[in-house]
Design a protein around this motif. Sequence first.
Motif, PDB file in Angstrom:
ATOM      1  N   LEU A   1      -7.904  99.637 -19.440  1.00  0.00           N
ATOM      2  CA  LEU A   1      -7.535  99.501 -18.042  1.00  0.00           C
ATOM      3  C   LEU A   1      -8.462  98.523 -17.318  1.00  0.00           C
ATOM      4  N   TYR A   2      -9.753  98.589 -17.629  1.00  0.00           N
ATOM      5  CA  TYR A   2     -10.699  97.673 -16.986  1.00  0.00           C
ATOM      6  C   TYR A   2     -10.434  96.244 -17.434  1.00  0.00           C
TER       7      TYR A   2
ATOM      8  N   PRO B   1     -13.937 111.929 -25.943  1.00  0.00           N
ATOM      9  CA  PRO B   1     -14.697 110.797 -25.390  1.00  0.00           C
ATOM     10  C   PRO B   1     -14.228 109.446 -25.928  1.00  0.00           C
ATOM     11  N   THR B   2     -13.840 109.387 -27.205  1.00  0.00           N
ATOM     12  CA  THR B   2     -13.390 108.122 -27.777  1.00  0.00           C
ATOM     13  C   THR B   2     -12.111 107.641 -27.110  1.00  0.00           C
ATOM     14  N   LEU B   3     -11.144 108.549 -26.954  1.00  0.00           N
ATOM     15  CA  LEU B   3      -9.886 108.188 -26.307  1.00  0.00           C
ATOM     16  C   LEU B   3     -10.116 107.794 -24.853  1.00  0.00           C
ATOM     17  N   THR B   4     -10.968 108.541 -24.175  1.00  0.00           N
ATOM     18  CA  THR B   4     -11.269 108.229 -22.776  1.00  0.00           C
ATOM     19  C   THR B   4     -11.908 106.854 -22.650  1.00  0.00           C
ATOM     20  N   ALA B   5     -12.844 106.552 -23.557  1.00  0.00           N
ATOM     21  CA  ALA B   5     -13.503 105.248 -23.532  1.00  0.00           C
ATOM     22  C   ALA B   5     -12.507 104.127 -23.800  1.00  0.00           C
TER      23      ALA B   5
ATOM     24  N   ASN C   1     -29.464  92.167  -2.239  1.00  0.00           N
ATOM     25  CA  ASN C   1     -28.170  92.615  -1.748  1.00  0.00           C
ATOM     26  C   ASN C   1     -27.116  92.564  -2.859  1.00  0.00           C
ATOM     27  N   ASN C   2     -26.224  93.539  -2.852  1.00  0.00           N
ATOM     28  CA  ASN C   2     -25.082  93.576  -3.765  1.00  0.00           C
ATOM     29  C   ASN C   2     -25.478  93.567  -5.247  1.00  0.00           C
ATOM     30  N   SER C   3     -26.615  94.148  -5.562  1.00  0.00           N
ATOM     31  CA  SER C   3     -27.055  94.169  -6.955  1.00  0.00           C
ATOM     32  C   SER C   3     -27.224  95.588  -7.503  1.00  0.00           C
ATOM     33  N   ALA C   4     -26.962  96.600  -6.679  1.00  0.00           N
ATOM     34  CA  ALA C   4     -27.242  97.981  -7.083  1.00  0.00           C
ATOM     35  C   ALA C   4     -26.377  98.404  -8.267  1.00  0.00           C
ATOM     36  N   LEU C   5     -25.087  98.111  -8.222  1.00  0.00           N
ATOM     37  CA  LEU C   5     -24.182  98.569  -9.277  1.00  0.00           C
ATOM     38  C   LEU C   5     -24.537  97.926 -10.615  1.00  0.00           C
ATOM     39  N   LEU C   6     -24.792  96.637 -10.612  1.00  0.00           N
ATOM     40  CA  LEU C   6     -25.178  95.958 -11.855  1.00  0.00           C
ATOM     41  C   LEU C   6     -26.497  96.504 -12.387  1.00  0.00           C
ATOM     42  N   SER C   7     -27.449  96.739 -11.510  1.00  0.00           N
ATOM     43  CA  SER C   7     -28.757  97.234 -11.941  1.00  0.00           C
ATOM     44  C   SER C   7     -28.646  98.623 -12.554  1.00  0.00           C
ATOM     45  N   LEU C   8     -27.850  99.490 -11.930  1.00  0.00           N
ATOM     46  CA  LEU C   8     -27.684 100.840 -12.465  1.00  0.00           C
ATOM     47  C   LEU C   8     -26.922 100.814 -13.789  1.00  0.00           C
ATOM     48  N   ALA C   9     -25.912  99.947 -13.887  1.00  0.00           N
ATOM     49  CA  ALA C   9     -25.178  99.819 -15.148  1.00  0.00           C
ATOM     50  C   ALA C   9     -26.082  99.310 -16.261  1.00  0.00           C
ATOM     51  N   ALA C  10     -27.035  98.451 -15.919  1.00  0.00           N
ATOM     52  CA  ALA C  10     -27.940  97.901 -16.925  1.00  0.00           C
ATOM     53  C   ALA C  10     -28.902  98.946 -17.478  1.00  0.00           C
ATOM     54  N   CYS C  11     -29.088 100.048 -16.751  1.00  0.00           N
ATOM     55  CA  CYS C  11     -29.967 101.111 -17.249  1.00  0.00           C
ATOM     56  C   CYS C  11     -29.259 102.003 -18.270  1.00  0.00           C
ATOM     57  N   VAL C  12     -27.930 102.044 -18.216  1.00  0.00           N
ATOM     58  CA  VAL C  12     -27.170 102.980 -19.052  1.00  0.00           C
ATOM     59  C   VAL C  12     -27.361 102.756 -20.549  1.00  0.00           C
ATOM     60  N   PRO C  13     -27.244 101.515 -21.067  1.00  0.00           N
ATOM     61  CA  PRO C  13     -27.315 101.347 -22.530  1.00  0.00           C
ATOM     62  C   PRO C  13     -28.651 101.716 -23.143  1.00  0.00           C
TER      63      PRO C  13
ATOM     64  N   LEU D   1     -20.098  97.709 -22.449  1.00  0.00           N
ATOM     65  CA  LEU D   1     -20.460  99.123 -22.489  1.00  0.00           C
ATOM     66  C   LEU D   1     -19.272 100.005 -22.862  1.00  0.00           C
ATOM     67  N   LEU D   2     -18.119  99.735 -22.267  1.00  0.00           N
ATOM     68  CA  LEU D   2     -16.943 100.543 -22.569  1.00  0.00           C
ATOM     69  C   LEU D   2     -16.461 100.324 -23.998  1.00  0.00           C
ATOM     70  N   LEU D   3     -16.555  99.082 -24.485  1.00  0.00           N
ATOM     71  CA  LEU D   3     -16.161  98.816 -25.871  1.00  0.00           C
ATOM     72  C   LEU D   3     -17.078  99.548 -26.839  1.00  0.00           C
ATOM     73  N   HIS D   4     -18.368  99.523 -26.590  1.00  0.00           N
ATOM     74  CA  HIS D   4     -19.302 100.253 -27.455  1.00  0.00           C
ATOM     75  C   HIS D   4     -19.085 101.757 -27.346  1.00  0.00           C
ATOM     76  N   ALA D   5     -18.723 102.239 -26.157  1.00  0.00           N
ATOM     77  CA  ALA D   5     -18.513 103.671 -25.980  1.00  0.00           C
ATOM     78  C   ALA D   5     -17.374 104.190 -26.848  1.00  0.00           C
TER      79      ALA D   5
END
Length: 264
Positions: free
Chosen positions: A11-12, A1-5, A181-193, A33-37
């Motif tokens: 890449l991002y 997981p560390t290498l994948t993160a 509109n166009n807020s679904a991805l940001l909203s779902l990402a905000a739930c992850v942490p 999120l990816l840096l913390h991962a």
Amino acid sequence: PTLTAFVSWYLYLSLTLRNTWMNYILDRYFHYLLLHAIFLPTAKKFALWSGGTRGAQSKTSPSQTSSFVISPATISLKLLLLWIYMDAGGGKYMDPLGGWSYTADPLPALDTYTRHTTAARYVYALLGPTGLRVMTPTVVWVELLAVPTAMVGSFMGSRILTYLSIALICSLHLGIAICLNNSALLSLAACVPWAVFLPIGWKSVQQQQQPSISPTRIGWKLDFNLPNLTAALCLTAMMLGSVWIDALSASCDQSVRHIWSTLL
């Protein structure tokens, strides 16, 4: 997981730096999120440090695997959440036009937000102007209190406080996702942490290392080893850089080759 993160983060970051004119708040959130991962010990326990090996965990009772050891990444991520939501809630609370208050004139903010999508219009029909006027200041207090309440609940081992905070803030983000509109991805990402607040409690930290300690004793441990020191250094640099960009630096409209390494 560390290498994948790490590979995902690199890449991002490379993609973003090659297209800086398309860098939005969602991209910044993904960077964080990816840096913390990279530093979150996901190989041992989902988003949290367990202090033991996988084999040891499989032989450990459920009560001993329900807690976590503090790590620089969990501290940093929780502080990041605290800053994000205190900033968002505080900005709404101190809005000079009072758009997020119950007495907003002529219309509260949520009244204008629930007009963008078909689902939003159903929400408007269900709640009505009065319901939206009541809900508007509720959003402010959820943003202001969710992280402190989750921190207190996590420290005290209170599932009610922690789950309530996570449920309220995730409901808020899901509401944004369906109403704008166009807020679904940001909203779902905000739930992850918010997974960083799970599991709940601190009791097993010393029990795993010293089984003779009373089950009611609460303690915590932060190892000052090379991985933790590396994580602390990298995450501190990220935080200081963010403060510098937001508060101290001048705006930059230079081309990519002037501000970023072409090696990325």
